[in-house]
Write a protein that holds these residues in place. Structure first.
Motif, PDB file in Angstrom:
ATOM      1  N   PHE A 113      13.959  25.951  74.296  1.00 31.73           N
ATOM      2  CA  PHE A 113      14.818  24.834  73.832  1.00 31.73           C
ATOM      3  C   PHE A 113      16.005  25.250  73.175  1.00 31.73           C
ATOM      4  N   THR A 114      16.719  24.082  72.899  1.00 26.78           N
ATOM      5  CA  THR A 114      18.050  24.368  72.554  1.00 26.78           C
ATOM      6  C   THR A 114      18.126  23.494  71.093  1.00 26.78           C
ATOM      7  N   ALA A 115      18.425  23.982  69.931  1.00 29.34           N
ATOM      8  CA  ALA A 115      18.547  23.069  68.777  1.00 29.34           C
ATOM      9  C   ALA A 115      19.989  23.220  68.238  1.00 29.34           C
ATOM     10  N   GLU A 116      20.825  22.113  68.570  1.00 23.06           N
ATOM     11  CA  GLU A 116      22.308  22.454  68.155  1.00 23.06           C
ATOM     12  C   GLU A 116      22.627  22.196  66.446  1.00 23.06           C
ATOM     13  N   HIS A 117      23.144  22.957  65.964  1.00 24.16           N
ATOM     14  CA  HIS A 117      23.398  23.036  64.571  1.00 24.16           C
ATOM     15  C   HIS A 117      22.288  23.358  63.469  1.00 24.16           C
ATOM     16  N   TYR A 118      21.335  24.027  64.331  1.00 25.89           N
ATOM     17  CA  TYR A 118      20.066  24.234  63.428  1.00 25.89           C
ATOM     18  C   TYR A 118      20.325  24.761  61.817  1.00 25.89           C
ATOM     19  N   ALA A 119      21.362  25.849  62.043  1.00 28.60           N
ATOM     20  CA  ALA A 119      21.657  26.537  60.877  1.00 28.60           C
ATOM     21  C   ALA A 119      22.825  25.762  60.531  1.00 28.60           C
ATOM     22  N   LYS A 120      22.892  25.615  59.053  1.00 23.06           N
ATOM     23  CA  LYS A 120      24.129  24.896  58.470  1.00 23.06           C
ATOM     24  C   LYS A 120      25.447  25.852  57.866  1.00 23.06           C
ATOM     25  N   ASN A 121      26.469  25.299  58.349  1.00 18.18           N
ATOM     26  CA  ASN A 121      27.779  26.167  58.096  1.00 18.18           C
ATOM     27  C   ASN A 121      27.789  25.787  56.574  1.00 18.18           C
ATOM     28  N   ALA A 122      28.335  26.884  55.930  1.00 18.77           N
ATOM     29  CA  ALA A 122      28.889  26.692  54.409  1.00 18.77           C
ATOM     30  C   ALA A 122      30.170  27.684  54.294  1.00 18.77           C
ATOM     31  N   GLY A 123      31.343  27.334  54.912  1.00 17.66           N
ATOM     32  CA  GLY A 123      32.385  28.461  54.810  1.00 17.66           C
ATOM     33  C   GLY A 123      32.003  29.601  55.464  1.00 17.66           C
ATOM     34  N   ALA A 124      32.115  30.718  54.826  1.00 19.23           N
ATOM     35  CA  ALA A 124      31.552  31.839  55.760  1.00 19.23           C
ATOM     36  C   ALA A 124      30.232  32.122  55.663  1.00 19.23           C
ATOM     37  N   LEU A 125      29.415  31.212  55.216  1.00 19.73           N
ATOM     38  CA  LEU A 125      27.835  31.489  55.184  1.00 19.73           C
ATOM     39  C   LEU A 125      27.254  30.658  56.366  1.00 19.73           C
ATOM     40  N   LEU A 126      26.187  31.001  56.668  1.00 22.78           N
ATOM     41  CA  LEU A 126      25.108  30.237  57.546  1.00 22.78           C
ATOM     42  C   LEU A 126      24.060  30.229  56.878  1.00 22.78           C
ATOM     43  N   LEU A 127      23.398  29.002  56.559  1.00 20.54           N
ATOM     44  CA  LEU A 127      21.951  28.704  56.095  1.00 20.54           C
ATOM     45  C   LEU A 127      21.036  28.389  57.139  1.00 20.54           C
ATOM     46  N   LEU A 128      20.279  29.557  57.197  1.00 25.76           N
ATOM     47  CA  LEU A 128      19.108  29.573  58.163  1.00 25.76           C
ATOM     48  C   LEU A 128      17.637  29.405  57.470  1.00 25.76           C
ATOM     49  N   ARG A 129      17.106  28.473  58.060  1.00 26.32           N
ATOM     50  CA  ARG A 129      15.438  28.268  58.104  1.00 26.32           C
ATOM     51  C   ARG A 129      14.771  29.354  58.962  1.00 26.32           C
ATOM     52  N   PRO A 130      14.064  30.395  58.305  1.00 23.45           N
ATOM     53  CA  PRO A 130      13.306  31.058  59.103  1.00 23.45           C
ATOM     54  C   PRO A 130      12.351  30.693  59.795  1.00 23.45           C
ATOM     55  N   ARG A 131      11.321  29.706  59.170  1.00 23.74           N
ATOM     56  CA  ARG A 131      10.164  29.035  59.706  1.00 23.74           C
ATOM     57  C   ARG A 131      10.694  27.882  60.526  1.00 23.74           C
ATOM     58  N   VAL A 132      10.738  28.397  61.742  1.00 24.14           N
ATOM     59  CA  VAL A 132      11.350  27.346  62.706  1.00 24.14           C
ATOM     60  C   VAL A 132      10.849  26.099  63.173  1.00 24.14           C
ATOM     61  N   THR A 133       9.400  26.291  63.272  1.00 23.91           N
ATOM     62  CA  THR A 133       8.567  25.173  63.810  1.00 23.91           C
ATOM     63  C   THR A 133       6.981  25.323  63.031  1.00 23.91           C
ATOM     64  N   GLY A 134       6.184  24.545  63.345  1.00 21.90           N
ATOM     65  CA  GLY A 134       4.631  24.722  62.868  1.00 21.90           C
ATOM     66  C   GLY A 134       4.605  24.345  61.465  1.00 21.90           C
ATOM     67  N   GLU A 135       5.252  23.069  60.953  1.00 26.73           N
ATOM     68  CA  GLU A 135       5.051  22.522  59.794  1.00 26.73           C
ATOM     69  C   GLU A 135       3.527  22.305  59.403  1.00 26.73           C
ATOM     70  N   LYS A 136       3.287  22.691  58.212  1.00 20.70           N
ATOM     71  CA  LYS A 136       1.738  22.401  58.028  1.00 20.70           C
ATOM     72  C   LYS A 136       1.499  21.319  56.990  1.00 20.70           C
ATOM     73  N   LEU A 137       2.451  20.781  56.340  1.00 18.50           N
ATOM     74  CA  LEU A 137       2.169  19.859  55.125  1.00 18.50           C
ATOM     75  C   LEU A 137       1.806  18.467  55.776  1.00 18.50           C
ATOM     76  N   THR A 138       2.380  18.172  56.859  1.00 18.52           N
ATOM     77  CA  THR A 138       2.163  16.786  57.445  1.00 18.52           C
ATOM     78  C   THR A 138       2.215  15.532  56.373  1.00 18.52           C
ATOM     79  N   SER A 139       1.197  14.782  56.251  1.00 20.71           N
ATOM     80  CA  SER A 139       1.212  13.468  55.679  1.00 20.71           C
ATOM     81  C   SER A 139       0.782  13.676  54.105  1.00 20.71           C
ATOM     82  N   PHE A 140       0.443  14.965  53.908  1.00 22.22           N
ATOM     83  CA  PHE A 140      -0.264  15.050  52.397  1.00 22.22           C
ATOM     84  C   PHE A 140       0.576  14.511  51.250  1.00 22.22           C
ATOM     85  N   ASP A 141       0.151  13.995  50.376  1.00 22.82           N
ATOM     86  CA  ASP A 141       0.945  13.264  49.382  1.00 22.82           C
ATOM     87  C   ASP A 141       0.448  13.918  47.936  1.00 22.82           C
TER      88      ASP A 141
END
Length: 652
Positions: free
Chosen positions: A524-552
């Motif tokens: 796969f390709t995910a454009e702009h997955y990491a967020k630019n913040a000036g000289a920083l890149l904010l990266l979510r290491p957990r890429v896929t496999g969300e566990k919480l789903t619809s639990f409120d």
């Protein structure tokens, strides 16, 4: 009081065929209910039952006549669906009368009669049955309208039982059950999910009543309605008709055994097929597996259920010759084939929803599915299997569902695990508690090698290996989809957590080979997955496999939380960082441990590669209401970890 669902096409047909007249002859009992002051309910309550009155009369010959009145008040637009009223019937259950009225908030009255009803079969392309439904559609359905239905049915039951369901997914202001018995007859009342109540007695007439019964709340992954709703099960007894009532589960098992007697005789053609599939030179477990695969895959599911045919299987020789049958037919032909190689097996009537039958469920014929318990010789047992039940007298029993063609022998579908079924033998039987698989039996192992580009684009390859329940869940979708549909489904599933996601390629292995791990590989390709913040890149290491789903976790919880089954899921994401970037900040490791599950994650850095790994382990099939607080904490910690960001900084 259970309402039957109808589909949209039936609804449209009713609109065309039904004609109703205003100025109805509305009965006084309905007008009186419509004039009652409206009580206050929660804002999301769509309607309320003002009255649910059921009067059952048992005749000396065993015929049962039931007269019912049910009245709804619509509180929200979504409640208008109650104006469509379906009533089932069959060769054993006849509709004597059917009537409906509506009174709008403005006082307009409408009436529909039996002749206005639209009749439809309840059969599908896989099932031919004498079960049908009559459907009334009442006009004037709007917020504030009161809908009233009155009907009478008579039936000649195979089993002398009746039920009073007090509870629904909308509130019930008044529910009443009246029983009339002939001289010499007795009854037993068993209560489910409700404290026992004594009736008002006058001669051979018995009356029970309940008021202000709360609705069954809608909650994510709660048990099914049948496992929650307040119900009284009534069994009738007569000395002159002893074979149609149950005092114990042993009685039910004897009735089931007698019902199926004479259906398991083998002919020469069937015997020859057994020798072809399972020759004597094979190990006994391989022979059992071969016959099980035949019942799963070569006998197409198709049900013909007319009269007692809804309960009694067809003869094994007919099932074998035609190569089709329903669940009890598949169980019967497999039982017959196993007997040819000297392996004994037993019917196991079950319910397809976990929790309907529990340890203290009173004896009844409420099962809707049939599977098998296969008696294994000691010498055949070489490795542990999740579907083994150790019986104190019959020894090692392998529980197998020949109807589910996506779960191999040795495993149980998740919806049958931790449930109860009736073991039927020639001497009688008992309810048995089905085993629950261990987490290691239901694994999802996900590994990914990914590259992060300077503009935040993430691309790479993922491999998922699934076993047990995890494999079954994926196969239940993939096995019935084309490659294009599989790609679209995966894009939808992953695109939700990765904006700009594009699936470059995907392949699935062993989709049809249910005895092997299911393997899924995709790029796969995910454009702009990491967020630019000036000289920083904010990266979510957990890429896929969300566990919480619809639990409120913000709302109060009333019922147990149901997992499919115990499971073990592991993720390893290795992300190559863009040239010139270094790790500036990493989130702390996550750790959560409770009686029902464990979760831990960690982040490591080696050179320009960031490695995120985690393990999600569920050890129980459900979390009881008193432990929901722990479940909220568990999911909260997982949710925080899944959202955590690593901070990358561009060097000089």
């Amino acid at each position: 009081m259970r309402r039957q669902a109808i589909n949209k096409s039936q609804f449209l047909l009713i609109v065309f065929f039904l004609s109703c007249a205003a100025g109805a002859s509305t009965p006084d009992w309905l007008r009186s209910l419509a004039q009652q002051p409206q009580k206050k309910y929660a804002d999301d309550v769509n309607a309320v039952v003002l009255l649910d009155e059921k009067e059952t009369t048992v005749k000396d010959n065993g015929e049962i006549v039931t007269h019912t009145r049910i009245v709804y008040r619509i509180l929200r637009p979504e409640g208008r669906e109650l104006a469509t009223f379906p009533l089932s019937f069959s060769d054993q259950t006849k509709i004597i009368s059917l009537h409906g009225w509506s009174i709008t908030l403005k006082g307009q009255e409408y009436e529909t009669k039996d002749k206005d009803a639209f009749e439809s079969s309840m059969s599908t392309y896989e099932v031919f049955s004498d079960a049908k439904v009559k459907i009334l559609l009442l006009p004037g359905a709007e917020v504030g309208t009161v809908l009233g239905f009155e009907y009478e049915r008579k039936r000649h039951p195979f089993v002398f039982q009746d039920s009073w369901v007090l509870q629904d997914d909308i509130p019930v202001e008044r529910s009443r059950y009246t029983l009339h018995l002939p001289a010499g007859w007795e009854y037993r009342a068993d209560w489910l999910h409700h404290s026992p109540q004594d009736p008002i007695v006058q001669g051979k007439t018995y009356v029970w009543e309940a008021t202000d019964v709360p609705r069954i709340e809608s909650e994510y992954r709660r048990p099914p309605n049948g496992a929650l709703e307040s119900t009284m099960l009534v069994t009738f007894f007569s000395e002159s008709l002893k074979n149609q009532n149950f005092r114990s589960w042993n009685d039910v098992a004897l009735w089931e055994y007698q019902l199926t007697s004479g259906t398991r005789e083998a002919n020469e053609a069937l015997r020859q097929k057994v020798q072809e599939l399972a020759p004597a030179n094979l190990p006994i477990l391989d022979r059992i597996n071969a016959l099980a695969r035949f019942a799963q895959h070569d006998v197409r599911y198709a049900a013909i259920e007319i009269g007692i045919g809804g309960l009694r299987p067809h003869p094994a020789t007919e099932i074998f010759a035609h190569r089709y049958g329903d669940c009890k037919d598949k169980a019967t032909v497999l039982m017959t084939m196993l007997a040819v190689i000297g392996i004994k097996s037993f019917y196991l009537p079950v319910h397809s929803q976990r929790g309907i039958f529990v340890e203290n469920t009173p004896p009844n014929e409420g099962f809707n599915h049939a599977i098998l318990a296969i008696q294994l010789p000691d010498a055949s047992y070489s490795k542990p299997m999740p579907a083994i039940y150790e019986h104190p007298k019959l020894g090692r029993l392998l529980i197998f569902d020949p109807t589910n063609d996506l779960v191999p022998i040795g495993q149980l579908p998740f919806y049958e695990q931790d449930s109860f079924g009736l073991l039927v033998t020639e001497q009688g039987g008992e309810l048995i508690h089905f085993p629950v698989s261990k987490p290691d039996s239901n694994r999802l192992t996900r590994t990914a090698r990914l590259s992060l580009l300077p503009d935040g684009t993430l691309k790479g390859e993922v491999e998922e290996v699934r076993t047990g329940t995890e494999a079954y869940r994926a196969r239940s979708h993939f096995s019935r989809q084309s490659d294009a549909d599989r790609n679209k489904a995966l894009e939808r599933a992953l695109g939700g957590s990765m904006p700009g996601f594009h699936l470059d390629s995907m392949e699935a292995q062993n989709v049809d080979n249910i005895e092997s791990d299911l393997i899924l590989r995709y790029k796969f390709t995910a454009e702009h997955y990491a967020k630019n913040a000036g000289a920083l890149l904010l990266l979510r290491p957990r890429v896929t496999g969300e566990k919480l789903t619809s639990f409120d976790g913000t709302k109060p919880r009333h019922y147990a939380y149901e997992f499919d089954s115990p499971a073990l899921e592991t993720d390893i994401f290795e992300i190559s960082l863009p040239e010139g970037y270094k790790i500036d900040e990493l989130p702390d490791p996550a750790k959560a441990s409770f009686s029902f599950g464990e979760y831990n994650s960690k982040l490591e850095s080696t050179g320009n590669v960031l490695k995120y790994s985690r393990e999600y382990k569920i050890t129980s099939s459900s979390v009881p209401p008193e432990r929901i607080g722990d479940l909220k904490k568990f999911f909260h910690q997982i949710n925080m970890d899944e959202k955590n960001m690593a901070v990358l900084k561009k060097g000089n």
